[in-house]
Design an enzyme around this catalytic site. Sequence first.
Site: not given
Length: 172
Positions: A10-12
Amino acid sequence: MKETAILAGGCFWCMVKPFDEFPGIHSITSGYTGGHKENPTYEEVCSGTTGHTEAVKIEFDPKVISYKELLAIYWQQTDPTDAFGQFEDRGESYRPVIFYTTEEQKQIAEISKQELADSKKYTEEIVTTIEPASDFYSAEEYHQDFYKKNPARYNLSSQRRKNFLKEVWEEE
């Protein structure tokens, strides 16, 4: 001696802090990998036209923390049953992937994934993919160590993830 692990979940922004807290971690870089566009920008990756996935590149000392231990941390940061994104982040660029850099990492990842499936922690199939690492492009500077630079926004963007993971892993 350093090794590299490349993990997408997902979002880093949400994938840095959990690893940053362990000894043996030399650096964590947010970036893009797995696609066909050289030197993509955040906007290009988000558009879904580059084939890239947001990921973190972790440089670590395997004498202090093993790749297997990194994967144990990884599983507790993602929803491995969701192939189309993670939590509020949807789309190909947010899919869960373990990018291996060596055949040994591939084997360890496959065993780790099977152990998670066998644990029955999740009732749905574990769909996180295990793929060979390719070129990794560092994200723009404002994405690096985002949880430190903008803690309020980080906490807001990671709340759904935190709630889910607490429910699944709270006895761990």
